[in-house]
Motif scaffolding. Structure first.
Motif, PDB file in Angstrom:
ATOM      1  N   GLY A  91      -2.860  -2.831  -5.043  1.00 31.59           N
ATOM      2  CA  GLY A  91      -3.510  -2.086  -3.951  1.00 31.59           C
ATOM      3  C   GLY A  91      -4.500  -2.941  -3.175  1.00 31.59           C
ATOM      4  O   GLY A  91      -4.884  -2.594  -2.067  1.00 31.59           O
ATOM      5  N   GLY A  92      -4.948  -4.053  -3.798  1.00 28.38           N
ATOM      6  CA  GLY A  92      -5.859  -4.961  -3.094  1.00 28.38           C
ATOM      7  C   GLY A  92      -7.133  -4.268  -2.656  1.00 28.38           C
ATOM      8  O   GLY A  92      -7.740  -3.513  -3.427  1.00 28.38           O
ATOM      9  N   HIS A  93      -7.503  -4.467  -1.397  1.00 29.89           N
ATOM     10  CA  HIS A  93      -8.799  -3.962  -0.914  1.00 29.89           C
ATOM     11  C   HIS A  93      -8.881  -2.445  -0.955  1.00 29.89           C
ATOM     12  O   HIS A  93      -9.972  -1.877  -1.009  1.00 29.89           O
ATOM     13  CB  HIS A  93      -9.083  -4.467   0.508  1.00 29.89           C
ATOM     14  CG  HIS A  93      -8.290  -3.779   1.570  1.00 29.89           C
ATOM     15  ND1 HIS A  93      -8.696  -2.609   2.174  1.00 29.89           N
ATOM     16  CD2 HIS A  93      -7.077  -4.079   2.109  1.00 29.89           C
ATOM     17  CE1 HIS A  93      -7.781  -2.230   3.056  1.00 29.89           C
ATOM     18  NE2 HIS A  93      -6.789  -3.108   3.028  1.00 29.89           N
ATOM     19  N   TRP A  94      -7.726  -1.766  -0.944  1.00 38.15           N
ATOM     20  CA  TRP A  94      -7.771  -0.293  -0.957  1.00 38.15           C
ATOM     21  C   TRP A  94      -8.437   0.233  -2.229  1.00 38.15           C
ATOM     22  O   TRP A  94      -8.964   1.342  -2.260  1.00 38.15           O
ATOM     23  CB  TRP A  94      -6.353   0.284  -0.825  1.00 38.15           C
ATOM     24  CG  TRP A  94      -5.717  -0.003   0.500  1.00 38.15           C
ATOM     25  CD1 TRP A  94      -4.696  -0.886   0.732  1.00 38.15           C
ATOM     26  CD2 TRP A  94      -6.047   0.560   1.783  1.00 38.15           C
ATOM     27  NE1 TRP A  94      -4.375  -0.906   2.070  1.00 38.15           N
ATOM     28  CE2 TRP A  94      -5.184  -0.034   2.736  1.00 38.15           C
ATOM     29  CE3 TRP A  94      -6.979   1.506   2.205  1.00 38.15           C
ATOM     30  CZ2 TRP A  94      -5.244   0.297   4.097  1.00 38.15           C
ATOM     31  CZ3 TRP A  94      -7.032   1.825   3.563  1.00 38.15           C
ATOM     32  CH2 TRP A  94      -6.181   1.239   4.479  1.00 38.15           C
ATOM     33  N   LEU A  95      -8.399  -0.567  -3.311  1.00 41.65           N
ATOM     34  CA  LEU A  95      -9.018  -0.139  -4.579  1.00 41.65           C
ATOM     35  C   LEU A  95     -10.535  -0.017  -4.453  1.00 41.65           C
ATOM     36  O   LEU A  95     -11.167   0.699  -5.236  1.00 41.65           O
ATOM     37  CB  LEU A  95      -8.677  -1.130  -5.694  1.00 41.65           C
ATOM     38  CG  LEU A  95      -7.208  -1.175  -6.115  1.00 41.65           C
ATOM     39  CD1 LEU A  95      -6.907  -2.431  -6.920  1.00 41.65           C
ATOM     40  CD2 LEU A  95      -6.856   0.076  -6.922  1.00 41.65           C
ATOM     41  N   ASP A  96     -11.124  -0.746  -3.519  1.00 34.98           N
ATOM     42  CA  ASP A  96     -12.585  -0.749  -3.375  1.00 34.98           C
ATOM     43  C   ASP A  96     -13.032  -0.155  -2.049  1.00 34.98           C
ATOM     44  O   ASP A  96     -14.170  -0.337  -1.635  1.00 34.98           O
ATOM     45  CB  ASP A  96     -13.108  -2.195  -3.454  1.00 34.98           C
ATOM     46  CG  ASP A  96     -12.694  -2.864  -4.740  1.00 34.98           C
ATOM     47  OD1 ASP A  96     -12.999  -2.314  -5.798  1.00 34.98           O
ATOM     48  OD2 ASP A  96     -12.031  -3.919  -4.676  1.00 34.98           O
ATOM     49  N   GLU A 143      -4.300   7.791  -2.287  1.00 34.18           N
ATOM     50  CA  GLU A 143      -2.833   7.936  -2.145  1.00 34.18           C
ATOM     51  C   GLU A 143      -2.151   6.568  -2.110  1.00 34.18           C
ATOM     52  O   GLU A 143      -1.105   6.364  -2.736  1.00 34.18           O
ATOM     53  CB  GLU A 143      -2.493   8.673  -0.850  1.00 34.18           C
ATOM     54  CG  GLU A 143      -2.724  10.166  -0.868  1.00 34.18           C
ATOM     55  CD  GLU A 143      -2.462  10.748   0.527  1.00 34.18           C
ATOM     56  OE1 GLU A 143      -1.311  11.093   0.822  1.00 34.18           O
ATOM     57  OE2 GLU A 143      -3.416  10.836   1.317  1.00 34.18           O
ATOM     58  N   ILE A 144      -2.761   5.628  -1.356  1.00 34.03           N
ATOM     59  CA  ILE A 144      -2.151   4.297  -1.228  1.00 34.03           C
ATOM     60  C   ILE A 144      -2.127   3.601  -2.589  1.00 34.03           C
ATOM     61  O   ILE A 144      -1.106   3.021  -2.996  1.00 34.03           O
ATOM     62  CB  ILE A 144      -2.927   3.439  -0.190  1.00 34.03           C
ATOM     63  CG1 ILE A 144      -2.816   4.064   1.196  1.00 34.03           C
ATOM     64  CG2 ILE A 144      -2.413   2.006  -0.166  1.00 34.03           C
ATOM     65  CD1 ILE A 144      -3.785   3.481   2.221  1.00 34.03           C
ATOM     66  N   CYS A 145      -3.247   3.691  -3.317  1.00 35.67           N
ATOM     67  CA  CYS A 145      -3.303   3.008  -4.624  1.00 35.67           C
ATOM     68  C   CYS A 145      -2.339   3.664  -5.619  1.00 35.67           C
ATOM     69  O   CYS A 145      -1.669   2.968  -6.400  1.00 35.67           O
ATOM     70  CB  CYS A 145      -4.731   3.000  -5.159  1.00 35.67           C
ATOM     71  SG  CYS A 145      -5.830   2.007  -4.128  1.00 35.67           S
ATOM     72  N   GLY A 146      -2.253   5.017  -5.589  1.00 29.38           N
ATOM     73  CA  GLY A 146      -1.300   5.704  -6.473  1.00 29.38           C
ATOM     74  C   GLY A 146       0.129   5.293  -6.144  1.00 29.38           C
ATOM     75  O   GLY A 146       0.954   5.048  -7.037  1.00 29.38           O
ATOM     76  N   TYR A 147       0.409   5.217  -4.868  1.00 29.95           N
ATOM     77  CA  TYR A 147       1.752   4.813  -4.396  1.00 29.95           C
ATOM     78  C   TYR A 147       2.090   3.415  -4.890  1.00 29.95           C
ATOM     79  O   TYR A 147       3.155   3.192  -5.489  1.00 29.95           O
ATOM     80  CB  TYR A 147       1.750   4.886  -2.870  1.00 29.95           C
ATOM     81  CG  TYR A 147       2.896   4.201  -2.160  1.00 29.95           C
ATOM     82  CD1 TYR A 147       4.102   4.870  -1.945  1.00 29.95           C
ATOM     83  CD2 TYR A 147       2.763   2.910  -1.649  1.00 29.95           C
ATOM     84  CE1 TYR A 147       5.153   4.256  -1.266  1.00 29.95           C
ATOM     85  CE2 TYR A 147       3.797   2.293  -0.969  1.00 29.95           C
ATOM     86  CZ  TYR A 147       4.995   2.957  -0.782  1.00 29.95           C
ATOM     87  OH  TYR A 147       6.029   2.359  -0.110  1.00 29.95           O
TER      88      TYR A 147
END
Ligand code: FAD
Length: 468
Positions: free
Chosen positions: A42-47, A90-94
């Protein structure tokens, strides 16, 4: 020291690395090792700050083989009438599901989370576990894939480039959701998408615009979200492409280009009396722009140098500070400026933008071309890299390289057939809608003006594509 062997070693499991791996897996029998310093993909989306959403529709974000979201058109809120945009969770779950259920389940992908890539020596690459300290060496049969080159810089992970007195309350936007008592006011630092998201979230949460001060060093040009719609609404997207190509054919410079697109309703800005200097390809809706325009306490005096208890020192002015205000740091670069380099080198692939915006589509395209072609010169011809400097004055150069790549790939039947199947191309649905007069007119305009546009861009742009 344990040793692994693989076809591709992919460093970085953000959107770039994930889209590349998905594409390469789908088009080849390659074995892949992915390493990332973070604990999951997920990269930056995680933070990211909790109220972030994609600024584009989910319909063309993620990886080629799996949909993100359900292609719903929102019926309420600032995104009403447009395709849904995923939140960071949602993005990280995906990406987590794609990794487990597709990559790992394929038996061809091995993942090393919480591993740092440390470099290479004569015949192998080195990674190290950030938890166990264990070092591993990885022999790579085909190539290293650097999926960190266009890595995002975000507020919760960067160090501000200005001084802050110890009693000043400076927070990343992430911390706003933990506020339990109204502060004296909010001072937003920065001019990018994060600053705009933060202002809009505060306004949506009922904060009076007069309680928001915005230290905005420069103003941005933004894409009107109405023009960036796929699928059922794709007519708007191809009409945007037609206006873009027409503007490329006739513009003198970046300023002229932006004003032409503004007149066509493609570009928008927050304050029509201010000439924007910034273009990073971000997207916004007109209700969001209208809300941002309600913030009148805008200070345009350059970047922040120091925040003291009772004053803020900027490049060009010193303004009063307020010890009761919360300063919100939105000064991280987001998409960092990079120097474009060849995507394909002897033993390495460097993932970069090869499309105008849309990181996953770029990375997936690079993965497809890697598997469809053999010769690196040919691959680099099909995938010239472009870089967003962030300056609108460079937009004609971005357009020139982006359109050079599109023209090169469209002329190759195997690559264009792959692209026609790829859900990450926003214009994909247009091919089935040529009976729509607006789509047909847009296609005709693109065909009629493309040559003229490339000639004009070639004359106006200082750096020829071949030099990249
Ligand atoms: C708020 C925000 C909204 C955005 N919205 C959109 C959008 O709607 N559409 C769009 O196309 N783009 C958008 N972007 C741009 C965004 O940069 C891309 O969408 C994408 O998420 C970037 O992915 P990436 O993999 O290139 O970088 P990152 O997400 O930064 O991932 C890089 C990964 O590399 C890892 N890494 C780095 N160095 C090492 C090392 N030495 N060893 C191991 N691992 C390492 C990091 O841990 C990280 O996980 C947005 C960006 C921001 C900040």
């Amino acid at each position: 020291m344990r040793e692994l062997e693989t076809d591709y070693l992919v460093v970085g499991a953000g959107a770039s690395g994930m889209a590349f791996v998905d594409s390469a897996l789908g088009e080849s029998d390659a074995e892949i090792v992915m390493v990332d310093r973070r604990h999951r993909p997920g990269g930056h989306w995680l933070d990211a700050y909790p109220f972030v959403r994609l600024h584009q529709p989910s319909a063309y974000y993620g990886v080629p083989s799996r949909p993100l979201g359900s292609d719903r058109i929102d019926v309420s809120g600032p995104n009403a009438g447009f395709y849904e945009r995923a939140s960071s969770s949602e993005i990280c779950g995906y990406f987590g599901d794609v990794l487990e259920q597709h990559f790992v389940a394929s038996g061809r992908v091995q993942v090393l989370p919480m591993y740092d890539y440390r470099g290479e020596d004569a015949d192998c690459h080195h990674v190290c576990s950030l938890l166990a300290g264990e070092e591993r060496t990885i022999r790579v049969r085909r190539r290293l894939v650097d999926a960190t080159y266009v890595e995002s810089s975000i507020p919760s992970r960067h160090t501000p480039a200005f001084e802050v007195d110890s009693d000043v309350r400076l927070v990343p936007p992430n911390d706003l959701v933990d506020i339990d008592e109204p502060p004296g006011g909010f001072t937003i630092l920065g001019c990018g998408k994060t600053a705009m998201d933060t202002c809009n979230w505060l306004l949506d949460s009922g904060v009076d615009p007069d309680r928001i001060q915005w230290l905005r060093p420069r103003d941005p040009w933004l894409f009107n979200r109405a023009c960036m719609q796929p699928l059922e609404l794709v007519s708007a997207y191809v009409q945007m492409q037609a206006r873009w190509v027409e503007a490329c054919a006739d513009s003198e410079d970046g300023r002229d280009f932006a004003h032409r697109l503004e007149a066509d309703g493609v570009f928008v800005r927050i304050d029509p009396s201010i000439e924007p200097q910034v273009f990073r390809g971000a997207t916004i809706s007109t209700p969001e722009i209208d809300a941002l325009a309600s913030i009148e306490r805008v200070v345009r005096a350059g970047r922040v140098r120091r925040i003291a208890t009772n004053s803020v020192l900027l490049d060009d002015a010193e303004v009063p500070g307020d010890p009761r205000t919360v300063y919100v740091d939105c000064t991280a670069a987001g998409v960092r400026p990079t120097v474009p380099k060849p995507v394909y080198e002897r033993d390495r692939i460097t993932l970069q933008y090869v499309t105008i915006g849309i990181v996953p589509w770029s990375a997936a395209t690079i993965g497809a071309v890697e598997t469809l072609r053999d010769d690196d010169t040919d691959k680099n011809r099909l995938c010239p890299a472009l870089a967003f400097s962030g300056d609108n004055s460079d937009v004609l150069g971005v357009a020139h390289i982006g359109m050079t790549g599109i023209a090169a790939r469209s002329a190759e039947s195997d690559v264009s057939a792959w692209n026609a199947r790829c859900r990450l191309d926003p214009a994909r649905a247009a091919a089935g809608r040529t009976d729509d007069p607006d789509v047909a007119a847009a296609f005709t305009s693109v065909v009629d003006n493309f040559g003229r546009a490339m000639q004009n861009l070639g004359e106006k742009v200082a750096t020829p594509v071949a030099a990249v």
